[in-house]
Write a protein that holds these residues in place. Structure first.
Motif, mmCIF file in Angstrom:
data_model
loop_
_atom_site.group_PDB
_atom_site.id
_atom_site.type_symbol
_atom_site.label_atom_id
_atom_site.label_comp_id
_atom_site.label_asym_id
_atom_site.label_seq_id
_atom_site.Cartn_x
_atom_site.Cartn_y
_atom_site.Cartn_z
ATOM 1 N N GLY A 32 0.987 -1.347 0.057
ATOM 2 C CA GLY A 32 -0.062 0.081 -0.048
ATOM 3 C C GLY A 32 0.712 1.253 0.058
ATOM 4 N N GLY A 33 1.854 1.158 0.790
ATOM 5 C CA GLY A 33 2.832 2.486 0.716
ATOM 6 C C GLY A 33 3.350 2.628 -0.697
ATOM 7 N N GLN A 34 3.893 1.643 -1.418
ATOM 8 C CA GLN A 34 4.304 1.868 -2.507
ATOM 9 C C GLN A 34 3.337 2.279 -3.618
ATOM 10 N N MET A 35 2.179 1.845 -3.522
ATOM 11 C CA MET A 35 1.228 2.441 -4.233
ATOM 12 C C MET A 35 0.669 3.654 -4.073
ATOM 13 N N ALA A 36 0.828 4.375 -2.807
ATOM 14 C CA ALA A 36 0.712 5.520 -2.316
ATOM 15 C C ALA A 36 1.765 6.505 -2.949
ATOM 16 N N LEU A 37 2.959 5.947 -2.907
ATOM 17 C CA LEU A 37 4.066 6.627 -3.293
ATOM 18 C C LEU A 37 4.016 7.213 -4.683
ATOM 19 N N VAL A 38 3.463 6.352 -5.476
ATOM 20 C CA VAL A 38 3.332 6.550 -6.934
ATOM 21 C C VAL A 38 2.159 7.564 -6.945
ATOM 22 N N ALA A 39 1.022 7.401 -6.277
ATOM 23 C CA ALA A 39 -0.038 8.224 -6.195
ATOM 24 C C ALA A 39 0.421 9.720 -6.037
ATOM 25 N N VAL A 40 1.285 9.774 -4.819
ATOM 26 C CA VAL A 40 1.748 10.973 -4.432
ATOM 27 C C VAL A 40 2.472 11.703 -5.808
ATOM 28 N N LEU A 41 3.461 11.195 -6.344
ATOM 29 C CA LEU A 41 4.078 11.619 -7.337
ATOM 30 C C LEU A 41 3.049 12.079 -8.487
ATOM 31 N N SER A 153 10.197 -9.127 1.721
ATOM 32 C CA SER A 153 8.854 -8.673 1.946
ATOM 33 C C SER A 153 8.840 -6.940 1.330
ATOM 34 N N PHE A 154 9.931 -6.268 1.820
ATOM 35 C CA PHE A 154 10.255 -5.037 1.281
ATOM 36 C C PHE A 154 10.594 -5.092 -0.151
ATOM 37 N N GLN A 155 11.446 -5.929 -0.622
ATOM 38 C CA GLN A 155 11.733 -5.779 -2.027
ATOM 39 C C GLN A 155 10.375 -6.221 -3.050
ATOM 40 N N GLY A 156 9.847 -7.212 -2.377
ATOM 41 C CA GLY A 156 8.527 -7.506 -3.277
ATOM 42 C C GLY A 156 7.541 -6.520 -3.525
ATOM 43 N N SER A 157 7.442 -5.772 -2.276
ATOM 44 C CA SER A 157 6.690 -4.562 -2.296
ATOM 45 C C SER A 157 6.858 -3.415 -3.239
ATOM 46 N N MET A 158 8.347 -3.359 -3.416
ATOM 47 C CA MET A 158 8.805 -2.402 -4.374
ATOM 48 C C MET A 158 8.837 -2.869 -5.795
ATOM 49 N N LEU A 159 8.716 -4.253 -6.029
ATOM 50 C CA LEU A 159 8.573 -4.801 -7.315
ATOM 51 C C LEU A 159 7.129 -4.761 -7.828
ATOM 52 N N ILE A 160 6.190 -4.907 -6.903
ATOM 53 C CA ILE A 160 4.866 -5.104 -7.308
ATOM 54 C C ILE A 160 3.980 -3.785 -7.037
ATOM 55 N N GLY A 161 4.176 -2.957 -6.050
ATOM 56 C CA GLY A 161 3.616 -1.977 -5.567
ATOM 57 C C GLY A 161 3.314 -0.939 -6.527
ATOM 58 N N PRO A 162 4.527 -0.309 -7.086
ATOM 59 C CA PRO A 162 4.527 0.720 -8.235
ATOM 60 C C PRO A 162 3.519 0.426 -9.338
ATOM 61 N N ARG A 255 13.445 1.761 -22.291
ATOM 62 C CA ARG A 255 13.420 0.558 -21.641
ATOM 63 C C ARG A 255 14.567 0.026 -21.111
ATOM 64 N N THR A 256 15.437 0.429 -21.469
ATOM 65 C CA THR A 256 16.764 0.333 -20.634
ATOM 66 C C THR A 256 16.952 0.715 -19.399
ATOM 67 N N LEU A 257 16.362 2.120 -19.418
ATOM 68 C CA LEU A 257 16.176 2.830 -18.055
ATOM 69 C C LEU A 257 15.559 2.227 -17.008
ATOM 70 N N GLY A 258 14.411 1.525 -17.453
ATOM 71 C CA GLY A 258 13.610 0.800 -16.588
ATOM 72 C C GLY A 258 14.127 -0.328 -16.078
ATOM 73 N N LEU A 259 15.042 -0.978 -17.034
ATOM 74 C CA LEU A 259 15.723 -2.275 -16.856
ATOM 75 C C LEU A 259 16.655 -2.216 -15.726
ATOM 76 N N PHE A 260 17.493 -0.850 -15.777
ATOM 77 C CA PHE A 260 18.323 -0.661 -14.708
ATOM 78 C C PHE A 260 17.907 -0.704 -13.287
ATOM 79 N N LEU A 261 16.664 -0.005 -13.151
ATOM 80 C CA LEU A 261 15.899 0.044 -11.863
ATOM 81 C C LEU A 261 15.337 -1.393 -11.530
ATOM 82 N N THR A 262 15.004 -1.937 -12.322
ATOM 83 C CA THR A 262 14.479 -3.341 -12.120
ATOM 84 C C THR A 262 15.505 -4.372 -11.632
ATOM 85 N N GLY A 268 18.106 -8.243 -5.685
ATOM 86 C CA GLY A 268 17.874 -8.120 -4.141
ATOM 87 C C GLY A 268 16.905 -9.331 -3.809
ATOM 88 N N VAL A 269 16.046 -9.471 -4.803
ATOM 89 C CA VAL A 269 15.094 -10.581 -4.571
ATOM 90 C C VAL A 269 15.533 -12.091 -4.298
#
Length: 410
Positions: A32-41, A153-162, A255-262, A268-269
């Motif tokens: 929920g926090g990761q979803m809210a972060l996207v919503a804030v931005l 748990s934290f990393q899974g939230s970061m992967l799925i939440g946004p 697509r490469t830029l997104g791949l860097f972050l992913t 980590g996972v």
């Protein structure tokens, strides 16, 4: 080592109902926090069309934690930590509800950031309190496994939440994300209500903060663990350089830029999934040092990686090394910290984890502006390696087996 012992150790989830509920609440509230972060931005950008305002969103989150973290840690060490955690979680839930209301009412960017800052103030207290729970809920031999489970748990939230946040915003707007955020806090509150009482030793006011600072500076292992994390993040954080590296070497392909972050998150996972290889180690300090050194090496090599496939591969290695270092660092801090100081030590970890990456990204950007992204990455990685090696040489306690921590019963 057998395959089963190399995999993520889920024993704490099987054996401790209190930890299992707490972990589930943390996973859902993290999503929920990761979803809210996207919503804030999204809402701030839609309201202002200004990168200054979107940058201020990160500042609104970081400043309360940095400014009040140690004071909140001292409060967590002077009262029942479960009760203190309930109060802070309730405050966060109220802020989440207000964010929901303002989103559906079309609130201003200034109001959004004010509520984000207020919520972060409660996070500054709740996070240190929650980090003290593991040593009360789990036996000493399961502490590393519990920390690794929290990390995945934290990393899974970061992967799925946004990604979920983007889908919800597209369907019903930012208010939908904030509403889900509020509901997940309800689950987290339920899990906290079911925890046993956790009284702590008194540590009044400013005296408690001063005593905490003396402990942090005077305990070689804890001081070395925090300095190692600062060395890795302040000297070699790469995130702010990703756009320019992508433009210079990879054709500015989004697509490469997104791949860097992913790639960092995927690494980590993967490390968390194989955390049995290091959470049972008798020398978590040595594991932390090795992980931090690997992080520096991977980022220095990323700075000169010529091939498109090599960049994400090295970032995945860096992400795996970061997870190893973070879990081992928390194990070191928990093992070397008396119960009376756990809240303040956890607050220091939170401040370091919040401020280090922000300062590191600023450092990288400034160096790159005066030279190049390659120089910023390579110099940062080499400085990280040198600093971690110096800390290892000057802190024998980090190379020794962790002390046996007596079980801390609730």
């Amino acid at each position: 080592m057998g395959v089963s012992r190399a995999l993520l150790d889920v024993t704490p989830l099987r054996t401790s109902p209190h930890y299992r509920r707490l972990w589930l609440g943390g996973l859902l509230s993290g999503l929920g926090g990761q979803m809210a972060l996207v919503a804030v931005l999204y809402q701030v950008w839609e309201s202002t069309r200004s990168t200054i305002w979107t940058g201020a969103a990160g500042l609104a989150q970081a400043l309360p934690v940095i400014a009040f973290g140690l004071f909140a840690g001292a409060l967590a060490d002077r009262a029942d930590r479960r009760r203190f955690y309930l109060i802070t979680k309730t405050g966060q839930a109220v802020c989440a509800m207000l964010l929901t209301v303002q989103a559906f009412a079309g609130g201003s960017a200034a109001l959004v950031l004010a509520l984000v800052a207020a919520q972060s103030l409660f996070v500054a207290g709740g996070a240190p309190a929650s980090r003290t729970f593991l040593s009360r809920l789990l036996p000493p031999e399961q502490l590393g496994a519990g920390l690794a489970l929290n990390r995945i748990s934290f990393q899974g939230s970061m992967l799925i939440g946004p990604a979920l946040g983007g889908l919800v915003i597209g369907a019903v707007g930012a208010g939908g994300c904030f509403l889900i955020h509020t509901v997940t806090f309800g689950v987290a509150l339920w899990t906290a209500v079911l925890l046993p009482p956790m009284p702590a030793s008194p540590a009044p006011g400013l005296t408690g903060v001063a005593a905490g600072l003396r402990f942090l500076s005077g305990n070689p292992a804890v001081r070395g663990a925090l300095l190692t994390d600062l060395a890795a993040t302040v000297l070699s954080m790469p995130i702010s350089l990703f756009p320019v590296v992508n433009a210079e070497r990879f054709g500015d392909d989004p697509r490469t830029l997104g791949l860097f972050l992913t790639a960092i998150a995927v690494g980590g996972v993967a490390a968390s999934a194989l955390s049995g290889t290091f959470t049972r180690a008798r020398r978590p300090g040595a594991v932390m040092l090795a992980g931090s050194l690997t992080w520096g090496v991977a980022l220095a090599l990323f700075g000169v990686a010529p091939a498109a496939w090599a960049g994400p591969a090295l970032l995945a290695l860096a992400g795996a090394a970061d997870t190893v270092a973070v879990v081992a660092r928390s194990t070191v801090v928990q093992a070397h910290t008396p119960d009376a100081f756990l809240g303040r030590a956890a607050a220091a970890e939170q401040i370091v984890g919040q401020a280090g990456p922000d300062v590191g990204n600023l450092r990288a950007g400034l160096v790159a502006a005066g030279s190049s992204a390659t120089i910023a990455l390579v110099s940062g990685g080499l400085l990280c390696i040198a600093a971690v090696a110096a800390i290892a040489a000057r802190t024998p306690a980090l190379r020794e087996p962790a002390p046996t921590v007596p079980a801390r019963t609730p």
